[in-house]
Design a protein around this motif. Structure first.
Motif, mmCIF file in Angstrom:
data_model
loop_
_atom_site.group_PDB
_atom_site.id
_atom_site.type_symbol
_atom_site.label_atom_id
_atom_site.label_comp_id
_atom_site.label_asym_id
_atom_site.label_seq_id
_atom_site.Cartn_x
_atom_site.Cartn_y
_atom_site.Cartn_z
ATOM 1 N N ALA A 37 0.593 -1.570 -0.019
ATOM 2 C CA ALA A 37 0.217 -0.224 0.016
ATOM 3 C C ALA A 37 1.476 1.066 0.150
ATOM 4 O O ALA A 37 0.718 1.958 -0.608
ATOM 5 N N ALA A 38 1.955 1.017 1.104
ATOM 6 C CA ALA A 38 2.797 2.390 0.754
ATOM 7 C C ALA A 38 3.313 2.459 -0.420
ATOM 8 O O ALA A 38 3.956 3.515 -1.090
ATOM 9 N N SER A 39 3.867 1.658 -1.116
ATOM 10 C CA SER A 39 4.827 1.973 -2.122
ATOM 11 C C SER A 39 3.842 2.263 -3.497
ATOM 12 O O SER A 39 4.241 3.194 -4.378
ATOM 13 N N ALA A 40 2.102 1.657 -3.170
ATOM 14 C CA ALA A 40 1.445 2.173 -4.081
ATOM 15 C C ALA A 40 1.590 3.165 -4.515
ATOM 16 O O ALA A 40 1.129 4.504 -5.241
ATOM 17 N N GLU A 41 1.073 4.219 -2.945
ATOM 18 C CA GLU A 41 0.876 5.765 -3.071
ATOM 19 C C GLU A 41 2.347 6.715 -3.942
ATOM 20 O O GLU A 41 2.405 7.197 -4.579
ATOM 21 N N GLY A 42 3.904 6.046 -4.021
ATOM 22 C CA GLY A 42 4.613 6.385 -4.761
ATOM 23 C C GLY A 42 5.400 7.492 -4.116
ATOM 24 O O GLY A 42 5.613 8.240 -4.655
ATOM 25 N N ARG A 43 5.060 7.358 -2.813
ATOM 26 C CA ARG A 43 5.859 8.039 -2.566
ATOM 27 C C ARG A 43 6.986 7.920 -1.777
ATOM 28 O O ARG A 43 7.180 7.141 -0.478
ATOM 29 N N ALA A 44 7.920 9.190 -1.430
ATOM 30 C CA ALA A 44 8.704 8.217 -0.582
ATOM 31 C C ALA A 44 8.804 9.127 0.592
ATOM 32 O O ALA A 44 8.403 10.152 0.784
ATOM 33 N N ALA A 45 9.757 7.871 1.551
ATOM 34 C CA ALA A 45 9.351 8.475 2.956
ATOM 35 C C ALA A 45 10.376 9.964 3.743
ATOM 36 O O ALA A 45 10.669 10.387 4.663
ATOM 37 N N VAL A 46 11.540 10.137 2.590
ATOM 38 C CA VAL A 46 12.795 11.160 2.794
ATOM 39 C C VAL A 46 12.629 12.380 1.762
ATOM 40 O O VAL A 46 11.849 11.870 0.509
ATOM 41 N N ASN A 47 12.900 13.077 2.466
ATOM 42 C CA ASN A 47 12.882 14.296 1.577
ATOM 43 C C ASN A 47 14.226 15.214 1.191
ATOM 44 O O ASN A 47 15.054 15.714 1.658
ATOM 45 N N THR A 48 15.258 14.233 0.222
ATOM 46 C CA THR A 48 16.362 14.153 -0.374
ATOM 47 C C THR A 48 16.235 14.514 -1.703
ATOM 48 O O THR A 48 15.457 13.723 -2.364
ATOM 49 N N PRO A 49 17.776 14.129 -2.003
ATOM 50 C CA PRO A 49 18.181 14.613 -3.606
ATOM 51 C C PRO A 49 17.654 13.181 -3.906
ATOM 52 O O PRO A 49 17.918 12.123 -3.634
#
Length: 233
Positions: A37-49
């Motif tokens: 489910a987390a992968s399906a959202e396509g969002r990273a857990a970090v804000n990095t380059p």
């Protein structure tokens, strides 16, 4: 450099968690569903380059072990905001070409297996010259440092084989088959060498095609039928 090391560890841990998910009827399944489910959202857990890492393995087509590793790495890449490139070839020269292709793309890091290290030497030297960090995984622990890799994620194959030989002695075995499912894989040869080093009995090597389980089964069955003295595989 440090973040690259961390990411490789997370990727392989992810691969392990995927493989273990089927071992539990409750917790493992729930954890796997949550991960998907987390992968399906396509969002990273970090804000990095957004870095680009390439993984190049010696897998042949249809090798389910490496399918699991790839899946775990891809899940970790989504979480850590990584552009992940996976490629594979069971022919050593082709694998080296894939590493060179990753270098040409100027990736930020390379993860590679060294099942047939001699063929990979020049490609890894080129990566080192280009300033691209390399981590070796699964096979090639003895060559990893020599080839300029940051570290190796895996086991010492010879020590693993020695442990098998000791276990066979404790069980009173006398005739063992050491099955190698990839021709030319130094890691497999080192494991069998380790068995021979500590095992008091006789070791025979049996080479099979690991990408076809029916072929593996038939080869082992044929060996057991023709040699009744074998008491361990």
């Amino acid at each position: 450099m440090a973040r690259f090391r961390t990411w490789v560890g997370i990727a392989l841990a992810g691969a392990l968690s995927v493989s273990l998910a089927g071992c539990s009827s409750t917790g493992g399944k729930r954890a796997e569903d949550a991960r998907k489910a987390a992968s399906a959202e396509g969002r990273a857990a970090v804000n990095t380059p957004r870095w680009t890492f390439a993984m190049v393995t010696h897998s042949g087509d249809g090798d389910t072990f490496w399918d699991i590793v790839q899946s775990g790495a891809e899940q970790a890449a989504v979480k850590d905001n990584i552009n992940f490139l996976y490629s594979h070839d069971d022919e050593a020269q082709q694998q080296a070409q894939l590493v060179n292709a990753a270098i040409d793309k100027k990736v930020d890091g390379i993860i590679v297996t060294l099942a047939k290290p001699d063929a990979m030497r020049s490609a890894l030297a080129r990566a080192h010259k280009a300033g691209i960090p390399v981590i070796t995984v699964n096979s090639g622990s003895e060559e990893s440092k020599e080839f300029g890799a940051l570290t190796h994620v895996g086991q010492d194959e010879t020590i693993a084989g020695e442990a098998v030989g000791q276990e066979l002695n404790e069980r009173g075995r006398k005739q063992a088959i050491c099955v190698l499912h990839e021709q030319g894989n130094v890691g497999h040869e080192q494991r069998c060498d380790g068995v021979e080093k500590t095992f008091d009995g006789k070791v025979q090597r049996l080479y099979v095609n690991g990408t076809s389980m029916p072929d593996v089964q038939s080869a082992i069955e044929a060996k057991l039928q023709t040699d009744k003295s074998v008491d361990a595989v």
